[in-house]
Write a protein that holds these residues in place. Structure first.
Motif, PDB file in Angstrom:
ATOM      1  N   THR A  32     -16.301   5.457  -6.840  1.00 40.32           N
ATOM      2  CA  THR A  32     -17.308   4.389  -6.848  1.00 40.32           C
ATOM      3  C   THR A  32     -18.483   4.775  -7.735  1.00 40.32           C
ATOM      4  N   LYS A  33     -18.884   6.034  -7.662  1.00 36.13           N
ATOM      5  CA  LYS A  33     -20.014   6.499  -8.457  1.00 36.13           C
ATOM      6  C   LYS A  33     -19.697   6.380  -9.952  1.00 36.13           C
ATOM      7  N   GLU A  34     -18.452   6.717 -10.306  1.00 33.06           N
ATOM      8  CA  GLU A  34     -18.091   6.737 -11.715  1.00 33.06           C
ATOM      9  C   GLU A  34     -17.855   5.341 -12.287  1.00 33.06           C
ATOM     10  N   THR A  35     -17.247   4.463 -11.494  1.00 32.17           N
ATOM     11  CA  THR A  35     -16.827   3.174 -12.045  1.00 32.17           C
ATOM     12  C   THR A  35     -17.624   1.993 -11.506  1.00 32.17           C
ATOM     13  N   GLY A  36     -18.364   2.186 -10.427  1.00 38.76           N
ATOM     14  CA  GLY A  36     -19.075   1.066  -9.815  1.00 38.76           C
ATOM     15  C   GLY A  36     -18.170   0.156  -9.002  1.00 38.76           C
ATOM     16  N   ILE A  37     -16.893   0.551  -8.862  1.00 30.21           N
ATOM     17  CA  ILE A  37     -15.958  -0.266  -8.079  1.00 30.21           C
ATOM     18  C   ILE A  37     -15.956   0.233  -6.631  1.00 30.21           C
ATOM     19  N   LYS A  38     -16.144  -0.699  -5.715  1.00 24.59           N
ATOM     20  CA  LYS A  38     -16.173  -0.340  -4.296  1.00 24.59           C
ATOM     21  C   LYS A  38     -14.745  -0.208  -3.783  1.00 24.59           C
ATOM     22  N   VAL A  39     -14.486   0.837  -3.000  1.00 19.99           N
ATOM     23  CA  VAL A  39     -13.142   1.028  -2.458  1.00 19.99           C
ATOM     24  C   VAL A  39     -13.110   0.574  -1.000  1.00 19.99           C
ATOM     25  N   VAL A  40     -12.239  -0.407  -0.707  1.00 20.98           N
ATOM     26  CA  VAL A  40     -11.989  -0.778   0.691  1.00 20.98           C
ATOM     27  C   VAL A  40     -10.719  -0.041   1.092  1.00 20.98           C
ATOM     28  N   TYR A  41     -10.875   0.973   1.952  1.00 21.79           N
ATOM     29  CA  TYR A  41      -9.772   1.885   2.239  1.00 21.79           C
ATOM     30  C   TYR A  41      -9.240   1.624   3.634  1.00 21.79           C
ATOM     31  N   ASP A  42      -7.942   1.354   3.713  1.00 29.13           N
ATOM     32  CA  ASP A  42      -7.319   1.027   4.992  1.00 29.13           C
ATOM     33  C   ASP A  42      -6.089   1.926   5.134  1.00 29.13           C
ATOM     34  N   VAL A  43      -5.716   2.263   6.375  1.00 25.49           N
ATOM     35  CA  VAL A  43      -4.607   3.216   6.522  1.00 25.49           C
ATOM     36  C   VAL A  43      -3.484   2.693   7.409  1.00 25.49           C
ATOM     37  N   PHE A  44      -2.273   3.215   7.169  1.00 25.55           N
ATOM     38  CA  PHE A  44      -1.109   2.899   8.010  1.00 25.55           C
ATOM     39  C   PHE A  44      -0.445   4.209   8.402  1.00 25.55           C
ATOM     40  N   ASP A  45       0.500   4.146   9.360  1.00 22.95           N
ATOM     41  CA  ASP A  45       1.151   5.396   9.758  1.00 22.95           C
ATOM     42  C   ASP A  45       2.664   5.304   9.755  1.00 22.95           C
ATOM     43  N   SER A  46       3.215   4.220   9.218  1.00 22.73           N
ATOM     44  CA  SER A  46       4.668   4.231   9.059  1.00 22.73           C
ATOM     45  C   SER A  46       5.085   3.316   7.926  1.00 22.73           C
ATOM     46  N   ASN A  47       6.118   3.764   7.212  1.00 18.89           N
ATOM     47  CA  ASN A  47       6.663   2.988   6.108  1.00 18.89           C
ATOM     48  C   ASN A  47       7.137   1.620   6.568  1.00 18.89           C
ATOM     49  N   GLU A  48       7.656   1.589   7.790  1.00 24.20           N
ATOM     50  CA  GLU A  48       8.205   0.335   8.310  1.00 24.20           C
ATOM     51  C   GLU A  48       7.112  -0.718   8.436  1.00 24.20           C
TER      52      GLU A  48
END
Lengths: 303, 365
Positions: B47-63
Motif C-alpha cells: 500500500t505504501k509503495e503503490t497507494g493501492i489498498k489491500v482488502v485481505y480475506d482468508v479461507f482454510d480449504s480448497n473446497e
C-alpha cells in the motif's frame, strides 16, 4: 369503505407470511430440486443444463428435456447413502431420547421451584447461548480428550487407571448433541409444566393416589405437547447435524450431513448433493407434519 | 450446508458491491488467501509503495474456495488455489490469462518450479507460484522413539505398515482427510505409479489403507496441528508448513513436546499454491500490480521467513533466513527434489471413484 379497507388489510397481513415462505422456502427448494435433476460439468456453475428465462420458452423446454432423475437412482444404488440416512436418524433419535430423559427432571424442577426463582432458572438455561455454539463444542474437545479435564479428574480421584477414549467416538457425538440441544428440550417442557394446575396432583393424592402413579396419570399426559415440541426441536436439527460429528466424532461415524458435505465440496457434485438434500427434506417433512397434527390436536383439546 | 453456502455467497456479493463502490475514490485490490499465510507487513509495504489498498480475506480449504469460484461473482481480484484445484478451475473458465507485460518481476521465478507447474497450468499462462511444499510425516520425536525405538522417521513404512502403526496407535495417529494427498503416497510406498487413475491400481491403495485404518484415530486436515503441538497425538500425515507450525507452537508452549517433519525416502507429493485472477475480477490492473510486487525477491522472502514454506522465486534465496533456506524439510536438496512428484488432476469419474474409496477407508462403509 372502512370494512373493505379492513378486509384488504387483513388479507395483506396474511399474505406476508405466505410471501415469506414462498421467497425463502419454496423458491430455494425449486432451485435445489432443479439442480438435483441436472448432471455435473466442469463449468461455472458446475452442472448442466443451466437455463433461465432469457432463452425464451423454447430454451426452457430444451433445458427441461435434459433433466433426469439419474441422481436419485444413484443414491439408491450405493448403500452408502441409505446407511448414512439411517445412521443419522438413529443418532438423532437416541440423542432426542437422552435429551428428554435429562431435560424432563430439569424442567420439572424449574416448574416446581418458587415463583421468584423461576426467571433466574430460565435465564441459566438460556445463558449458554451467549457463547458461540462453535466455541462451546470446541470446549468439549478440551474436556473429553485423552489428556483432557474429565480424564485428569477421573485419574486424580483414582476412579480409572488409564485415560478413557471418549473424544472421536460416537459417545462424544451423543454428549455434544445432548449438551447443545438440551435448552430446546427444557424450555418447551418448562412452558407446559409451569402452566399445569398442581391442585390436580393434590386432588389425586387426597384420593389416595401414590405420587408416581399421579405423575404418570396426570403430569405426564398434560406435558405431552411440551414433550412433542421439545423432541421435534431436538430431533430435526440433529438429523442434519454436521458440526458436532465433525469436531467430536470419529472417522467411522457416518452421518448424512458429512455425506452431503463430501458430495458438494470434495466431489463438486452439486446435482447429487442436491438430491441428498431433497431426500433429507422429505424424510424430515414427515415428523414435522406429525408435530403439526399433534399441536392441532392439543389445541382442540385445550378448547 | 446449503444455507451456509447461501450465506457465504450473499456475504461475498455484499463484499463485491462494497468494493465496487469504493473503486471510484481509491484503488483497491481484494485478495483471498489461505489463513496464516503471509507476513502482514508485506501488505502495508504494498500500500505504501503503490497507494493501492489491500482488502485481505482468508479461507482454510480448497473446497470452500472452489465452491465460491464456481458459483461466480466473488468480487475477489486474487485467489490462491492449490495446483490440482487450479487446473480444473482453469478448465471451468474461472480465471483470466495473466498479462505478462505487466509482470516484469517474472524473471525472478524459479524455472524448476515453473516446469513442474506446467502440469496444472500449461505454459504458466494463468498463475504465478506463491508457495510450495510437500506432504510428509509430522511426529513427536520422543514418543515415536519410545514406541518404535527409532530416532528419526525416514520412510512411509512407519505409517503404511500395519505392524508399525499398531505400535503407534496408543499415542495417537492422524491422517489428512484428503484422498488426493494420501492415496498417491500409498501408491508410491507400494512401488506403484503415484499418479495412477486406474481404478484397479487405486483399489490396491484402498486395500493397503484398510489394513492400517484401525490404528488411525482421526482423518482430519487441520486438527493435527494442535494435536501434535499439545502432545495429544504422536504421528500425523500432514502438509509441511502445518507441521512446522505445530513445531513452533510446541516450542513456544515449552512443555517438552518436540515435533519433527520427515520427507519419506520413497518420495512424496509436491503441491503448489498459485496466485490467479478470476475472470470476473473487478480490479484486474491492481491485481497485476499486486502479483508483480509479491514476485520481488525481498518481499516473497519475507513471507517465506514468516510462514516457513518454500517459494518458487529463485532470486529470493539470498533474502531468506538461514533457518528456512538450509532446512532440507523446507528446501529439499537436489536428490530429494528429484524424488518429489506431482499428480495430475482427476477427471470427474476418477474423482468419484477416489471419493468413494476414501469414504470406505474413513468410515468403513
Amino acid at each position: 369503505m372502512g370494512r373493505l379497507a379492513t378486509a384488504i388489510g387483513s388479507r395483506l397481513v396474511i399474505a406476508v407470511p405466505y410471501l415469506w415462505l414462498l421467497i425463502f422456502f419454496l423458491v430455494p427448494f425449486i432451485i435445489v430440486f432443479k439442480i438435483s435433476l441436472s448432471t455435473t460439468a466442469i463449468a461455472m456453475p458446475p452442472y448442466t443444463p443451466t437455463f433461465g428465462l432469457e432463452g425464451g420458452i423454447s430454451g426452457l423446454v430444451e433445458g427441461l428435456k435434459e433433466l433426469s432423475a439419474d441422481n436419485y437412482t444413484w443414491l439408491l444404488d450405493d448403500p452408502l447413502y441409505i446407511n448414512a440416512y439411517i445412521s443419522s436418524l438413529v443418532i438423532a433419535a437416541v440423542s432426542t431420547l437422552i435429551t428428554l430423559l435429562v431435560g424432563y427432571p430439569i424442567a420439572y424442577g424449574m416448574a416446581r421451584a418458587p415463583t421468584a426463582l423461576r426467571p433466574v432458572l430460565v435465564m441459566l438455561v438460556i445463558l449458554p447461548f451467549w457463547t458461540s455454539f462453535l466455541i462451546r463444542v470446541y470446549a468439549w474437545i478440551g474436556i473429553l480428550k485423552p489428556e483432557g479435564l474429565l480424564n485428569q479428574f477421573l485419574l486424580f480421584t483414582g476412579i480409572i487407571d488409564s485415560p478413557l477414549v471418549i473424544l472421536n467416538t460416537t459417545t462424544a457425538i451423543y454428549i455434544g448433541i445432548v449438551y447443545s440441544y438440551l435448552p430446546f428440550m427444557v424450555l418447551p417442557l418448562y412452558a407446559t409444566l409451569e402452566k399445569m394446575d398442581y391442585s390436580l396432583i393434590e386432588a389425586a393424592q387426597d384420593l389416595g393416589c401414590p405420587p408416581l402413579t399421579a405423575f404418570w396419570k396426570i403430569t405426564f399426559p398434560l406435558s405431552l405437547p411440551g414433550i412433542t415440541a421439545g423432541c421435534m426441536l431436538v430431533f430435526i436439527p440433529a438429523v442434519g447435524e454436521f458440526v458436532i460429528p465433525d469436531l467430536l466424532g470419529g472417522s467411522q461415524t457416518l452421518m448424512i450431513g458429512k455425506t452431503l458435505w463430501n458430495e458438494f465440496f470434495s466431489n463438486r457434485d452439486w446435482p447429487v448433493s442436491s438430491a441428498v438434500a431433497i431426500i433429507l427434506l422429505l424424510i424430515l417433512v414427515v415428523p414435522i407434519m406429525f408435530f403439526q397434527r399433534a399441536q392441532a390436536n392439543a389445541r382442540e383439546k385445550g378448547l | 450446508m446449503i444455507r451456509k453456502a447461501f450465506l457465504l455467497s450473499a456475504a461475498s456479493m455484499i463484499a463485491a458491491s462494497v468494493a465496487a463502490g469504493a473503486q471510484a475514490q481509491e484503488r483497491v485490490v481484494n485478495v483471498y488467501n489461505w489463513s496464516d499465510y503471509i507476513d502482514e507487513s508485506v501488505l502495508d509495504e504494498f500500500t505504501k509503495e503503490t497507494g493501492i489498498k489491500v482488502v485481505y480475506d482468508v479461507f482454510d480449504s480448497n473446497e470452500i474456495l472452489e465452491t465460491k469460484l464456481l458459483a461466480g461473482g466473488t468480487g475477489y481480484d486474487i485467489v490462491v488455489p492449490t495446483g490440482t484445484f487450479l487446473a480444473r478451475q482453469i478448465q471451468a473458465g474461472v480465471f483470466q490469462k495473466l498479462d505478462k507485460s505487466k509482470l516484469p518481476n517474472i524473471e525472478n521465478m524459479w524455472d524448476v518450479i515453473a516446469e513442474r507447474l506446467a502440469k496444472y497450468d500449461p505454459g504458466n499462462e494463468y498463475s504465478i507460484n506463491y508457495m510450495w511444499g510437500t506432504v510428509g510425516i509430522g511426529y513427536n520425536t520422543k514418543k515415536v522413539s519410545e514406541a518404535l525405538g527409532i530416532d528419526e522417521i525416514d520412510s512411509w513404512d512407519v505409517v503404511f505398515n500395519p505392524d508399525n502403526l499398531a505400535k503407534l496407535q496408543n499415542c495417537g495417529v492422524h491422517f489428512l482427510d484428503s484422498p488426493t494427498d494420501v492415496v498417491p503416497s500409498v501408491l508410491g510406498y507400494l512401488g506403484l505409479d503415484p499418479d495412477s487413475h486406474d481404478p484397479e491400481v487405486l483399489a490396491k491403495a484402498e486395500e493397503a489403507l484398510l489394513k492400517v485404518r484401525p490404528y488411525v484415530r482421526k482423518f482430519h486436515s487441520s486438527e493435527y496441528i494442535n494435536a501434535l503441538a499439545n502432545g495429544d497425538i504422536c504421528v500425523a500425515i500432514g502438509w509441511s508448513g502445518d507441521v512446522f507450525q505445530a513445531r513452533d507452537r510446541a516450542a513456544e508452549a515449552d512443555r517438552g513436546v518436540e515435533i519433527a517433519y520427515a520427507i519419506p525416502k520413497e518420495g512424496t507429493q509436491m503441491w503448489f499454491d498459485q496466485m490467479a485472477i478470476p475472470a470476473d475480477a473487478p480490479h484486474v490492473e491492481e491485481a497485476h500490480e499486486f502479483i508483480n510486487f509479491i514476485m520481488k525477491p525481498e518481499v516473497i522472502a519475507k513471507a517465506s521467513n514468516y510462514v516457513f514454506y518454500a517459494n518458487g522465486n529463485k532470486a529470493s534465496e539470498e533474502f531468506l533466513d538461514p533457518e528456512v533456506r538450509d532446512d532440507p524439510a523446507i528446501y529439499p536438496d537436489e536428490a530429494t527434489l528429484e524424488k518429489l512428484y506431482t499428480t495430475t488432476p482427476l477427471d470427474p469419474k476418477t474423482q468419484r471413484v477416489m471419493t468413494r474409496l476414501w469414504t470406505k477407508i474413513v468410515t468403513g462403509q
